[in-house]
Scaffold this motif. Structure first.
Motif, mmCIF file in Angstrom:
data_model
loop_
_atom_site.group_PDB
_atom_site.id
_atom_site.type_symbol
_atom_site.label_atom_id
_atom_site.label_comp_id
_atom_site.label_asym_id
_atom_site.label_seq_id
_atom_site.Cartn_x
_atom_site.Cartn_y
_atom_site.Cartn_z
ATOM 1 N N VAL A 14 0.840 -1.195 0.000
ATOM 2 C CA VAL A 14 0.000 0.000 0.000
ATOM 3 C C VAL A 14 0.877 1.247 0.000
ATOM 4 O O VAL A 14 0.612 2.215 -0.728
ATOM 5 N N TYR A 15 1.925 1.231 0.817
ATOM 6 C CA TYR A 15 2.865 2.359 0.864
ATOM 7 C C TYR A 15 3.451 2.618 -0.521
ATOM 8 O O TYR A 15 3.490 3.767 -0.997
ATOM 9 N N GLN A 35 -9.019 8.348 3.493
ATOM 10 C CA GLN A 35 -8.564 6.982 3.739
ATOM 11 C C GLN A 35 -9.571 5.935 3.257
ATOM 12 O O GLN A 35 -9.183 4.927 2.668
ATOM 13 N N ASN A 36 -10.869 6.176 3.505
ATOM 14 C CA ASN A 36 -11.875 5.200 3.082
ATOM 15 C C ASN A 36 -11.886 5.034 1.565
ATOM 16 O O ASN A 36 -11.939 3.917 1.038
ATOM 17 N N LEU A 42 -7.882 0.612 -3.540
ATOM 18 C CA LEU A 42 -6.802 -0.383 -3.473
ATOM 19 C C LEU A 42 -7.315 -1.769 -3.099
ATOM 20 O O LEU A 42 -6.558 -2.743 -3.138
ATOM 21 N N GLY A 43 -8.579 -1.849 -2.711
ATOM 22 C CA GLY A 43 -9.158 -3.137 -2.354
ATOM 23 C C GLY A 43 -8.643 -3.706 -1.051
ATOM 24 O O GLY A 43 -8.466 -4.917 -0.907
ATOM 25 N N VAL A 44 -8.379 -2.810 -0.085
ATOM 26 C CA VAL A 44 -7.869 -3.242 1.220
ATOM 27 C C VAL A 44 -8.684 -2.565 2.314
ATOM 28 O O VAL A 44 -9.511 -1.688 2.046
ATOM 29 N N VAL A 49 -3.809 1.156 4.979
ATOM 30 C CA VAL A 49 -3.753 2.505 4.431
ATOM 31 C C VAL A 49 -3.325 3.493 5.511
ATOM 32 O O VAL A 49 -2.475 4.364 5.282
ATOM 33 N N SER A 50 -3.884 3.359 6.696
ATOM 34 C CA SER A 50 -3.525 4.238 7.804
ATOM 35 C C SER A 50 -2.048 4.104 8.164
ATOM 36 O O SER A 50 -1.345 5.104 8.355
#
Length: 225
Positions: A14-15, A35-36, A42-44, A49-50
Motif C-alpha cells: 500500500v505504501y 482513507q476510506n 486499493l481493495g484493502v 492505508v492508515s
C-alpha cells in the motif's frame, strides 16, 4: 511487549502504491487524501492505508489536514535545491568510482548498458511513472557499479523526494530526450573508464536537473499567488 503487526507485506504494498501515485502526480500536491476512498480503490481495509500514510507522514510526503486526515505536501523549491546540491556531490563520486571499476566489473557494466538501452526506447507514449522508474534505475546502476554500498544507502531515504522532483521536469516532453542524452554521456565516460569525465558529467547533470526543478516550482508558486 507490543504485538507485531500481522500485515507488514500488505502495508509495504500500500505504501509503494501511494508513493507511486504521489510521485507521478496521480495524487496532486495539496490534494486531500480520504482513507476510506483510498482503501476502496486499493481493495484493502483502512488499517494498512492508515499505517502507510503515517510512514509517508514521517517522510514529509503527506501532512496532517483536518480531523484525522492527510494531504499531499507541496514541493519546497529551496528544499529541492538543497537535495540536488547533496545529490550532485554523491552522483559525481559514484560516477568517478564507477569509471574506475568499469573494466573489472562485467556484471555492473551489463546492468548499466541494459538500463541505458531501455532509456533509449522512451517516446511520447512512455508514462511518467515509467520515466521515473527508468531514471531511478539508471542512477542505481551507477551506484552499484561504484562498488561503494554506502552511496546507495545514503541516497535511498531521499528517493521518494527525488522521484517527486523528477516528475516536475520529466513531465516536460522536451526534457525527456535531453535527460537521456545526458545519461548517455555519463554512461559513455564510465564505460570508457574515463573517471574524471564521468564525474564532471554526473555533477553537471544533477546541477541542471536541480536548477530546472527549482525554477519550475518557483514559477508555479508565482502563478498561483
Amino acid at each position: 511487549m507490543i504485538p507485531l503487526d500481522p500485515l507488514p507485506n500488505l502495508i509495504d504494498q500500500v505504501y509503494a502504491r501511494i508513493l507511486e501515485a504521489i510521485s507521478d502526480r496521480t495524487l496532486q500536491p495539496g490534494q486531500r487524501i480520504r482513507q476510506n476512498e483510498l482503501a476502496d480503490r486499493l481493495g484493502v481495509s483502512r488499517q494498512p492505508v492508515s499505517h502507510a500514510l503515517h510512514l509517508l507522514h514521517r517522510q514529509g510526503l503527506v501532512a496532517e489536514s483536518g480531523r484525522r486526515g492527510f494531504e499531499v505536501t507541496q514541493l519546497d523549491p529551496a528544499r529541492i535545491r538543497q537535495l540536488y546540491e547533496v545529490r550532485g556531490a554523491i552522483d559525481a563520486l559514484a560516477a568517478r568510482l564507477a569509471g574506475e571499476r568499469a573494466a573489472s566489473d562485467a556484471v555492473g557494466r551489463a546492468r548499466l548498458e541494459a538500463v541505458l538501452a531501455a532509456g533509449r526506447g522512451i517516446d511520447g507514449k512512455t508514462t511518467l511513472a515509467e520515466l521515473i522508474a527508468l531514471d531511478v534505475a539508471f542512477h542505481r546502476a551507477i551506484y552499484r557499479l561504484s562498488g561503494n554500498p554506502v552511496i546507495e544507502e545514503t541516497i535511498t531515504p531521499q528517493w521518494p523526494h527525488m522521484r517527486r522532483s523528477m516528475a516536475t521536469v520529466l513531465s516536460e516532453l522536451d526534457y525527456r530526450g535531453s535527460a537521456w542524452a545526458e545519461h548517455a554521456d555519463i554512461a559513455g565516460h564510465i564505460l570508457a573508464g574515463d573517471a574524471k569525465a564521468a564525474e564532471r558529467a554526473a555533477l553537471a547533470h544533477a546541477q541542471t536537473a536541480g536548477r530546472m526543478t527549482e525554477e519550475r516550482l518557483r514559477a508555479t508558486e508565482e502563478a498561483a499567488a
